[in-house]
Structure formats: C-alpha cells, structure tokens
Design a protein around this motif. Structure first.
Motif, PDB file in Angstrom:
ATOM      1  N   VAL A 211      -5.170   8.769  -4.643  1.00 60.65           N
ATOM      2  CA  VAL A 211      -4.593   8.688  -3.295  1.00 60.65           C
ATOM      3  C   VAL A 211      -5.616   9.177  -2.268  1.00 60.65           C
ATOM      4  CG1 VAL A 211      -2.829   9.594  -1.738  1.00 60.65           C
ATOM      5  CG2 VAL A 211      -2.206   8.907  -4.049  1.00 60.65           C
TER       6      VAL A 211
ATOM      7  N   GLU B  68       2.599   1.724  -3.375  1.00 59.44           N
ATOM      8  CA  GLU B  68       1.609   2.148  -4.366  1.00 59.44           C
ATOM      9  C   GLU B  68       1.212   3.607  -4.130  1.00 59.44           C
ATOM     10  OE1 GLU B  68      -1.232   2.001  -7.527  1.00 59.44           O
ATOM     11  OE2 GLU B  68       0.632   0.959  -7.072  1.00 59.44           O
ATOM     12  N   THR B  69       1.016   3.975  -2.882  1.00 61.26           N
ATOM     13  CA  THR B  69       0.681   5.362  -2.554  1.00 61.26           C
ATOM     14  C   THR B  69       1.813   6.288  -2.974  1.00 61.26           C
ATOM     15  OG1 THR B  69      -0.735   4.702  -0.715  1.00 61.26           O
ATOM     16  CG2 THR B  69       0.115   6.956  -0.673  1.00 61.26           C
ATOM     17  N   ASN B  70       3.049   5.901  -2.688  1.00 61.26           N
ATOM     18  CA  ASN B  70       4.206   6.721  -3.092  1.00 61.26           C
ATOM     19  C   ASN B  70       4.273   6.870  -4.608  1.00 61.26           C
ATOM     20  OD1 ASN B  70       5.087   7.275  -0.507  1.00 61.26           O
ATOM     21  ND2 ASN B  70       6.367   5.452  -0.410  1.00 61.26           N
ATOM     22  N   ARG B  71       3.992   5.797  -5.330  1.00 62.45           N
ATOM     23  CA  ARG B  71       4.011   5.852  -6.791  1.00 62.45           C
ATOM     24  C   ARG B  71       2.948   6.832  -7.293  1.00 62.45           C
ATOM     25  NH1 ARG B  71       1.215   4.126 -10.861  1.00 62.45           N
ATOM     26  NH2 ARG B  71      -0.238   2.880  -9.630  1.00 62.45           N
ATOM     27  N   LEU B  72       1.755   6.738  -6.739  1.00 65.67           N
ATOM     28  CA  LEU B  72       0.679   7.642  -7.143  1.00 65.67           C
ATOM     29  C   LEU B  72       1.021   9.095  -6.829  1.00 65.67           C
ATOM     30  CD1 LEU B  72      -2.393   5.533  -5.966  1.00 65.67           C
ATOM     31  CD2 LEU B  72      -1.723   5.991  -8.332  1.00 65.67           C
ATOM     32  N   LEU B  73       1.625   9.334  -5.676  1.00 69.63           N
ATOM     33  CA  LEU B  73       2.008  10.704  -5.307  1.00 69.63           C
ATOM     34  C   LEU B  73       3.089  11.253  -6.238  1.00 69.63           C
ATOM     35  CD1 LEU B  73       1.965  10.500  -1.420  1.00 69.63           C
ATOM     36  CD2 LEU B  73       0.421  11.817  -2.883  1.00 69.63           C
TER      37      LEU B  73
ATOM     38  N   ASN C  84       0.831  -1.198   0.000  1.00 67.05           N
ATOM     39  CA  ASN C  84       0.000   0.000   0.000  1.00 67.05           C
ATOM     40  C   ASN C  84       0.864   1.246   0.000  1.00 67.05           C
ATOM     41  OD1 ASN C  84      -2.557  -1.101  -0.128  1.00 67.05           O
ATOM     42  ND2 ASN C  84      -2.769  -1.248   2.072  1.00 67.05           N
ATOM     43  N   SER C  85       1.898   1.238   0.816  1.00 64.85           N
ATOM     44  CA  SER C  85       2.783   2.389   0.933  1.00 64.85           C
ATOM     45  C   SER C  85       3.515   2.648  -0.381  1.00 64.85           C
ATOM     46  CB  SER C  85       3.780   2.166   2.065  1.00 64.85           C
ATOM     47  OG  SER C  85       4.648   3.254   2.169  1.00 64.85           O
TER      48      SER C  85
ATOM     49  N   ARG D 169      -8.318   6.681  -1.550  1.00 64.37           N
ATOM     50  CA  ARG D 169      -7.836   5.546  -0.756  1.00 64.37           C
ATOM     51  C   ARG D 169      -8.013   5.776   0.736  1.00 64.37           C
ATOM     52  NH1 ARG D 169      -2.501   2.438  -1.932  1.00 64.37           N
ATOM     53  NH2 ARG D 169      -3.265   1.425  -3.761  1.00 64.37           N
ATOM     54  N   TYR D 170      -7.812   7.012   1.154  1.00 64.39           N
ATOM     55  CA  TYR D 170      -7.766   7.320   2.579  1.00 64.39           C
ATOM     56  C   TYR D 170      -8.938   8.140   3.084  1.00 64.39           C
ATOM     57  CZ  TYR D 170      -3.097   5.493   2.168  1.00 64.39           C
ATOM     58  OH  TYR D 170      -2.033   4.667   1.923  1.00 64.39           O
TER      59      TYR D 170
ATOM     60  N   GLN E 173      -4.090  10.978 -10.374  1.00 64.63           N
ATOM     61  CA  GLN E 173      -3.390  10.114  -9.422  1.00 64.63           C
ATOM     62  C   GLN E 173      -3.520  10.665  -8.011  1.00 64.63           C
ATOM     63  OE1 GLN E 173      -2.930   7.373 -10.435  1.00 64.63           O
ATOM     64  NE2 GLN E 173      -2.376   7.473 -12.558  1.00 64.63           N
TER      65      GLN E 173
END
Length: 73
Positions: A30, A11-16, A8-9, A33-34, A26
C-alpha cells in the motif's frame, strides 16, 4: 487500460485489511502505491524555511513508522 479509482480503492482496502491481520508485506505494498504522490504532496506543503533541512521522504518515513505502529487500531 488503467484500473478505475474504485478498483484502486477496493484493492487498497483489501491490502490494508490483510496488513491489519498481521501481514506487513501488504502494508508495504500500500505504501509503495502512494509513495510518489505523498512525496509530492509533502514537498508542496513543506514550509520553505524547512525545505533545506528536511527532506519530504523523511517526513513520509516518520509517518509510515507511526502508521505501522497503529495498524492494528
């Protein structure tokens, strides 16, 4: 099986990273997701005197707008 916290982390970093490079969709991914988790956190921490006048979703929306304006930073 649910993805691990590390997956998850990453993937979140990639999206950011993609969002910072100019892909606002993107950033939206993110945020979605949250969203539920953040709403619960805000609701828990919102001063009881404000709960009748301010909705946690409004707090999150304002925060998202600020974050979006600073995304390139």
């Amino acid at each position: 099986m649910a993805p691990s916290m590390a997956e998850n982390s990453s993937e979140t970093n990639r999206l950011l990273r993609q969002a910072a490079q100019g892909n606002p969709e993107q950033f939206g991914a993110v945020l979605e997701r949250y969203r539920a988790r953040l709403r619960r956190m805000v609701a828990l921490r919102l001063d009881p005197r404000l709960q009748g006048r301010i909705d946690p979703s409004d707090v999150i929306q304002e925060t998202y707008l600020e974050a979006a304006s600073r995304l390139a930073e």
